[in-house]
Write an enzyme that holds these catalytic residues in place. Structure first.
Site, PDB file in Angstrom:
ATOM      1  N   ASP A   6       0.850  -1.144   0.019  1.00  7.38           N
ATOM      2  CA  ASP A   6       0.136   0.130   0.108  1.00  7.38           C
ATOM      3  C   ASP A   6       1.018   1.239   0.201  1.00  7.38           C
ATOM      4  O   ASP A   6       1.574   1.506   0.952  1.00  7.38           O
ATOM      5  CB  ASP A   6      -0.939   0.024   1.303  1.00  7.38           C
ATOM      6  N   LYS A  68       2.714  11.556  -3.277  1.00  4.94           N
ATOM      7  CA  LYS A  68       1.860  10.918  -4.089  1.00  4.94           C
ATOM      8  C   LYS A  68       1.018  11.728  -4.876  1.00  4.94           C
ATOM      9  O   LYS A  68       0.409  11.485  -6.080  1.00  4.94           O
ATOM     10  CB  LYS A  68       1.089   9.873  -3.186  1.00  4.94           C
ATOM     11  N   GLU A 145      -7.176   0.503  -4.508  1.00  5.61           N
ATOM     12  CA  GLU A 145      -7.120   0.390  -2.771  1.00  5.61           C
ATOM     13  C   GLU A 145      -8.629   0.246  -2.472  1.00  5.61           C
ATOM     14  O   GLU A 145      -8.547  -0.782  -1.501  1.00  5.61           O
ATOM     15  CB  GLU A 145      -6.679   1.915  -2.550  1.00  5.61           C
ATOM     16  N   ASP A 168     -13.087   4.961   1.282  1.00  3.32           N
ATOM     17  CA  ASP A 168     -11.676   5.114   1.576  1.00  3.32           C
ATOM     18  C   ASP A 168     -11.197   6.426   1.709  1.00  3.32           C
ATOM     19  O   ASP A 168     -11.095   7.024   0.539  1.00  3.32           O
ATOM     20  CB  ASP A 168     -10.980   4.191   0.665  1.00  3.32           C
TER      21      ASP A 168
HETATM   22  N1  LIG Z   1      -6.811   9.446  14.916  1.00  3.85           N
HETATM   23  C1  LIG Z   1      -6.950  10.300  13.990  1.00  3.85           C
HETATM   24  N2  LIG Z   1      -7.822  11.480  13.832  1.00  3.85           N
HETATM   25  C2  LIG Z   1      -7.839  11.894  12.805  1.00  3.85           C
HETATM   26  N3  LIG Z   1      -7.096  11.879  11.676  1.00  3.85           N
HETATM   27  C3  LIG Z   1      -6.433  10.575  11.631  1.00  3.85           C
HETATM   28  C4  LIG Z   1      -6.157   9.926  12.833  1.00  3.85           C
HETATM   29  N4  LIG Z   1      -5.293   8.976  12.393  1.00  3.85           N
HETATM   30  C5  LIG Z   1      -4.817   9.118  11.311  1.00  3.85           C
HETATM   31  N5  LIG Z   1      -5.491  10.144  10.686  1.00  3.85           N
HETATM   32  C6  LIG Z   1      -5.505  10.865   9.387  1.00  3.85           C
HETATM   33  O1  LIG Z   1      -5.280  10.023   8.430  1.00  3.85           O
HETATM   34  C7  LIG Z   1      -4.551  10.117   7.226  1.00  3.85           C
HETATM   35  C8  LIG Z   1      -3.851   8.976   6.871  1.00  3.85           C
HETATM   36  O2  LIG Z   1      -4.526   7.929   6.471  1.00  3.85           O
HETATM   37  P1  LIG Z   1      -3.858   6.805   5.664  1.00  3.85           P
HETATM   38  O3  LIG Z   1      -2.589   6.298   6.332  1.00  3.85           O
HETATM   39  O4  LIG Z   1      -5.147   5.673   5.493  1.00  3.85           O
HETATM   40  O5  LIG Z   1      -3.618   7.663   4.450  1.00  3.85           O
HETATM   41  P2  LIG Z   1      -2.702   6.870   3.141  1.00  3.85           P
HETATM   42  O6  LIG Z   1      -3.107   5.728   2.759  1.00  3.85           O
HETATM   43  O7  LIG Z   1      -1.283   7.281   3.488  1.00  3.85           O
HETATM   44  O8  LIG Z   1      -3.344   7.952   1.870  1.00  3.85           O
HETATM   45  P3  LIG Z   1      -4.059   7.783   0.589  1.00  3.85           P
HETATM   46  O9  LIG Z   1      -4.719   6.469   0.856  1.00  3.85           O
HETATM   47  O10 LIG Z   1      -4.994   9.118   0.370  1.00  3.85           O
HETATM   48  O11 LIG Z   1      -2.858   7.816  -0.277  1.00  3.85           O
HETATM   49  C9  LIG Z   1      -3.886  11.499   7.684  1.00  3.85           C
HETATM   50  O12 LIG Z   1      -4.473  12.489   7.152  1.00  3.85           O
HETATM   51  C10 LIG Z   1      -4.022  11.543   9.264  1.00  3.85           C
HETATM   52  O13 LIG Z   1      -3.905  12.733   9.638  1.00  3.85           O
HETATM   53 MG   LIG Z   2      -4.564   4.732   1.850  1.00  2.00          MG
END
Ligand SMILES: Nc1ncnc2c1ncn2[C@@H]1O[C@H](COP(=O)(O)OP(=O)(O)OP(=O)(O)O)[C@@H](O)[C@H]1O
Ligand SMILES: [Mg+2]
Length: 568
Positions: A6, A68, A145, A168
């Site tokens: 991922d 990204k 995804e 998502d």
């Molecule tokens: N406890 C929380 N409260 C609020 N927001 C959160 C919390 N935990 C994570 N996030 C938010 O989730 C986001 C990251 O999510 P995730 O890791 O699923 O994204 P990603 O997979 O890296 O991104 P994408 O799928 O968009 O490419 C960030 O913006 C983060 O601030």
């Molecule tokens: Mg993601």
């Protein structure tokens, strides 16, 4: 060995199919998630992951996150004098994940299934695949995804399921997919999304809300722009997380040695976020409409992505669907686990015999054409769809066209992806020209065939039946036609960067974290952190692993204590 990856905007994760189940592989710090962050210093020293993220506060000009969001564009970033493309940066993250797999299993993965947002277009998909190749991974498949998350969700019970919706919302992208499961077939019925909507945008909204309220705006104004931006964004993300579990939170940062603060209430944040929350609605409606499914017949709303933890998002969803969402899949792990299931499927993993997946094309694909109206007037740049969005893939479709002018010598097909009638509003993927024999208008036919593969990648064939002439186009980036040779060149260039050896990763990350904390506090607390840092550096100089580990743990405990209860 094939792994599932991922590659997220904020966090990346790697998993593999092992002993009949998908399993996450921890990184050198023992964590399942690796921040998608890269930092460089002069001389080619490189940091990837948590240490790089910590350097964002102390070295913002030499550090990058959320790249990204740039993938599939011609944009580049220059860190400490080295210019890198978004593919290079992604490749650095991928390579670090491959290192983690090698450390855990003793074997370097040769190939990968990499996930992409369902709403990624052709260019973004090709660029992601190239990132994998630069990292030395054969990209066996790109998988959407939400589809990966649906696989992870479905594998848990393997029963038949009425259509459910995967919602998502990650750090940078938003995807909606409607999925059904029966007799081991996981069928994506439709997907929609917004590849520029995620937690990052909520951070920006919070910064806009808070900036004018901060106690000492002058201290902020004295900072260089990149540093100001980095500090504000990092503070916003912290505050936003705090607001997930509390009604109020303090937005705090240290700028130029001065502590700044502003209190944020849930109410004020929700108001600032309202325009973003509104944008969550359209893709849901569009996906449902495209597959003719009524919202009432959805069996579940499955949440994926860290940003779905925000209460403001959950409330909006509960209103939108008239019920509480399903939170049984792990929002941070489901996508990587699903990618590992797909990797298992491709390598004949045990226990996966009965599962099949079908996905859909996220965008309409077609060509730009010209027509004459009944008054003989010529209209060009009109989109002629050949494969409609949400058609199941793989798919191959042919469309016939005729010449428009007398004695026309060639036909030019410009290939577009998008939904607008005016092709200029869609994404241009490439152009193909075929010669035709000079004849009166409308006498020569040209057939265009579009083939969409299971990774959501396109190939175009054009044929002139009367002459037997054919042309084939594998879409390449319009802006820079990077070839296989360039992949090699980029790989070599990245190999010159000095990424810290994996066995030093914990020390390197602790140093970056302590330096960030040192800059993030003032007064006595800062002195205490400074002392801790000096002691840790002293231990590092002794080069005795036991002494180093003890000092590192001591500093970690000190930072944990300070950060758990930050003095103002
Ligand atoms: N406890 C929380 N409260 C609020 N927001 C959160 C919390 N935990 C994570 N996030 C938010 O989730 C986001 C990251 O999510 P995730 O890791 O699923 O994204 P990603 O997979 O890296 O991104 P994408 O799928 O968009 O490419 C960030 O913006 C983060 O601030
Ligand atoms: Mg993601």
């Amino acid at each position: 060995m094939l792994v599932g990856i991922d590659l997220g905007t904020t966090n990346s994760a790697v998993a593999l199919w092992k002993d009949g189940a998908p399993q996450l592989v921890p990184n050198a710090l023992g964590k399942d998630l690796t921040p998608s962050a890269v930092s460089l210093a002069k001389g080619g020293q490189a940091w990837v992951g948590q240490a790089a993220l910590d350097r964002m506060a102390t070295h913002p000009a030499d550090t990058v996150t959320s790249f990204k969001r740039m993938i599939g564009t011609a944009g580049t970033v220059t860190l400490a004098g080295t210019t890198l493309t978004p593919e290079d940066l992604s490749a650095m993250v991928l390579r670090s994940l491959a290192d983690d797999v090698e450390a855990a299993t003793g074997e370097r993965p040769s190939g990968a299934v990499i996930t992409v947002p369902a709403y990624f277009n052709e260019r973004q998909r090709r660029a992601t695949r190239r990132a994998g190749e630069i990292a030395g991974l054969e990209v066996k498949r790109l998988i959407n995804e939400p589809t990966a998350a649906a696989l992870a969700f479905g594998l848990a019970d393997r029963g038949d399921r009425e259509p459910f919706l995967v919602f998502d919302l990650g750090g940078g992208t938003f995807d909606v997919s409607i999925v059904e499961m029966f007799e081991g077939i996981v069928e994506v019925r439709a997907s929609a999304g917004d590849n520029r909507l995620g937690g990052d945008d909520f951070d920006e909204a919070l910064v806009r809300l808070v900036e004018p309220l901060l106690t000492d705006p002058d201290a902020l104004a004295r900072l260089p722009a990149d540093r100001r931006h980095a500090l504000l964004t990092l503070a916003a993300e912290r505050t936003r997380r705090a607001l997930t579990t509390a009604d109020e939170a303090d937005f705090t940062l240290v700028a130029d040695g001065t502590s700044l603060t502003a209190r944020v209430t849930t109410e004020a944040f929700e108001e600032a976020a309202a325009p973003l929350v509104k944008r969550l609605r359209d893709p849901v409606i569009r996906a449902l409409r495209d597959c003719h499914i009524d919202v009432k017949t959805l069996s579940d709303i499955v949440l994926v992505g860290g940003a779905t933890r925000m209460p403001v998002v959950r409330k909006a969803l509960t209103r939108m669907f008239g019920r509480f969402p399903n939170t049984t899949v792990h929002p941070d792990h489901a996508v990587a686990l699903g990618a590992a299931i797909q990797a298992g499927l491709l390598s004949g993993g045990d226990g996966l015999e009965e599962i099949r997946i079908t996905d859909v094309a996220p965008f309409t694909l077609g060509v730009g054409t010209a027509t004459r109206d009944q008054h003989g007037r010529y209209h060009d740049d009109i989109f002629a769809p050949i494969i409609e969005r949400n058609t199941p893939v793989p798919v191959s479709r042919m469309e016939g066209f005729r010449t428009l002018s007398d004695n026309q010598r060639q036909v030019v097909f410009a290939i577009y992806q998008g939904e607008a009638r005016d092709v200029k509003k869609n994404v241009k993927l490439g152009e193909l020209t075929v010669p035709v024999p000079p004849r009166p208008a409308g006498e020569v036919g040209v057939d265009v065939r579009f083939t969409y593969d299971t990774s959501g990648l396109l190939e175009v064939d054009v044929a002139v039946p009367s002459t037997g002439m054919t042309r084939n186009l594998v879409i390449v980036d319009e802006d820079d036609r990077r070839s296989q040779k360039d992949v090699e060149a980029r790989r070599k260039a990245l190999e010159k960067l000095k990424v810290h050896p994996r066995d030093e990763a914990e020390n390197v990350a602790m140093l970056a974290r302590a330096e960030r904390a040192y800059e993030g506090f003032t007064g006595q607390v800062r002195d205490v952190i400074g002392q801790g840092l000096t002691e840790f550096q002293g231990a590092l100089d002794k080069q005795d692993p036991r002494i180093i580990a003890d000092a590192r743990e001591g500093l970690g405990r000190l930072l944990d204590a300070i950060e758990a209860n930050p003095p103002l």
